[in-house]
Scaffold this motif. Sequence first.
Motif, PDB file in Angstrom:
ATOM      1  N   VAL A 188       3.923   6.477   6.851  1.00 38.08           N
ATOM      2  CA  VAL A 188       4.156   5.029   6.751  1.00 38.08           C
ATOM      3  C   VAL A 188       5.005   4.523   7.910  1.00 38.08           C
ATOM      4  O   VAL A 188       4.827   3.390   8.375  1.00 38.08           O
ATOM      5  CB  VAL A 188       4.784   4.646   5.389  1.00 38.08           C
ATOM      6  CG1 VAL A 188       3.845   4.991   4.252  1.00 38.08           C
ATOM      7  CG2 VAL A 188       6.151   5.293   5.199  1.00 38.08           C
ATOM      8  N   PRO A 233       0.814  -1.226   0.000  1.00 41.30           N
ATOM      9  CA  PRO A 233       0.000   0.000   0.000  1.00 41.30           C
ATOM     10  C   PRO A 233       0.843   1.269   0.000  1.00 41.30           C
ATOM     11  O   PRO A 233       0.451   2.276  -0.597  1.00 41.30           O
ATOM     12  CB  PRO A 233      -0.833  -0.121   1.280  1.00 41.30           C
ATOM     13  CG  PRO A 233      -0.107  -1.079   2.144  1.00 41.30           C
ATOM     14  CD  PRO A 233       0.579  -2.026   1.217  1.00 41.30           C
ATOM     15  N   ALA A 234       2.014   1.231   0.650  1.00 42.41           N
ATOM     16  CA  ALA A 234       2.887   2.408   0.657  1.00 42.41           C
ATOM     17  C   ALA A 234       3.413   2.698  -0.738  1.00 42.41           C
ATOM     18  O   ALA A 234       3.475   3.851  -1.180  1.00 42.41           O
ATOM     19  CB  ALA A 234       4.040   2.190   1.634  1.00 42.41           C
ATOM     20  N   ASP A 277      -4.464   2.821   0.950  1.00 37.97           N
ATOM     21  CA  ASP A 277      -3.856   2.242   2.144  1.00 37.97           C
ATOM     22  C   ASP A 277      -4.922   1.811   3.140  1.00 37.97           C
ATOM     23  O   ASP A 277      -5.671   2.663   3.643  1.00 37.97           O
ATOM     24  CB  ASP A 277      -2.925   3.265   2.797  1.00 37.97           C
ATOM     25  CG  ASP A 277      -1.954   2.600   3.760  1.00 37.97           C
ATOM     26  OD1 ASP A 277      -2.349   1.597   4.383  1.00 37.97           O
ATOM     27  OD2 ASP A 277      -0.816   3.070   3.880  1.00 37.97           O
ATOM     28  N   MET A 329      -2.985   8.064   0.065  1.00 38.63           N
ATOM     29  CA  MET A 329      -2.987   6.997   1.064  1.00 38.63           C
ATOM     30  C   MET A 329      -4.408   6.623   1.459  1.00 38.63           C
ATOM     31  O   MET A 329      -4.701   5.453   1.716  1.00 38.63           O
ATOM     32  CB  MET A 329      -2.172   7.418   2.281  1.00 38.63           C
ATOM     33  CG  MET A 329      -0.692   7.575   1.995  1.00 38.63           C
ATOM     34  SD  MET A 329       0.315   7.767   3.485  1.00 38.63           S
ATOM     35  CE  MET A 329       0.183   6.134   4.203  1.00 38.63           C
TER      36      MET A 329
END
Length: 301
Positions: free
Chosen positions: A191, A114-115, A242, A238
């Motif tokens: 993160v 996801p980062a 994320d 994000m």
Amino acid sequence: MSVRSSVQMTIARGSFLGRRGVREILLIGALYVFYCVTRTFADGDLGPAQDRAGDLLHLEGVLHLDWEHNINNWFVAHAWAAIPACYWYAAAHYVVTAFVLVWLYRKGPQHYTPARWALVVSCLIALACYLLLPTAPPRMLSGYTDVLSLHAADGWWSTDASAPKGMGQLTNELAAFPSLHAGWALWVALVVRRSTRNYWARGLAWMHALITAIVVIGTGNHWILDVAVGWALVIVAMWLVDPWFEDKRQLVKRRQIEFNRRVSGTARPIETIPGSMPEEPLTSEALDEFADPPPKRRYDC
């Protein structure tokens, strides 16, 4: 056995990064090259870019955020801070981001994937802004000083932004809005915040984001609104990709349920009845009955 031999054997066994790690490095490198090359296709007409910069400065004046001139003048007057700031602007953006990416990769796909996608999404959105809305940085307007150019003899960068000497033509000097220097630094802070409980690591990550924001403004490369929009851009990226953001929303929902239950419980008069049992405290299992189940995710790409 020497350190060099140990490293060579580790890499040979594929336990350091492995084939997938090498593939990720190549993919990210190709994405960055594409990003840098494509943004040079933006309109290079300085007049409209300066007009947009003037509009940003006017909006900052309305919002009482037009502090760039004072910050820039302070760096010009203090070489002991300006020279490290130039090195920070020219190097930290790449070195710290790459280091955090490798660290996340080593922690596992649930941290890395996801980062990585957040970086990709933020780069694509920023690239669209650079192509559609070329904006001049403060150093291209009268009254501001290009601090990197002022100290070009002290580093490897040229007088054209932070590009190495002789490579200034490969960079787009009108890609000020938004600031990905500031955006990527905030990405590092976020993160690291979600991937470790080490408070020293978290503190250093947030310090990196704060110092980067000050440096990009003080060196005359970005407006304050560039930084703000760069931060917002990474937060949106994000939020889109994320799951950590979704998990946080689930946590907030559970806490709201717990708070409402406690408030409703204390609002009723407490009567002491012989033989009665006090109400059992609300456990995490009970809270889960009221909350939505966490989404199923896969991190295989």
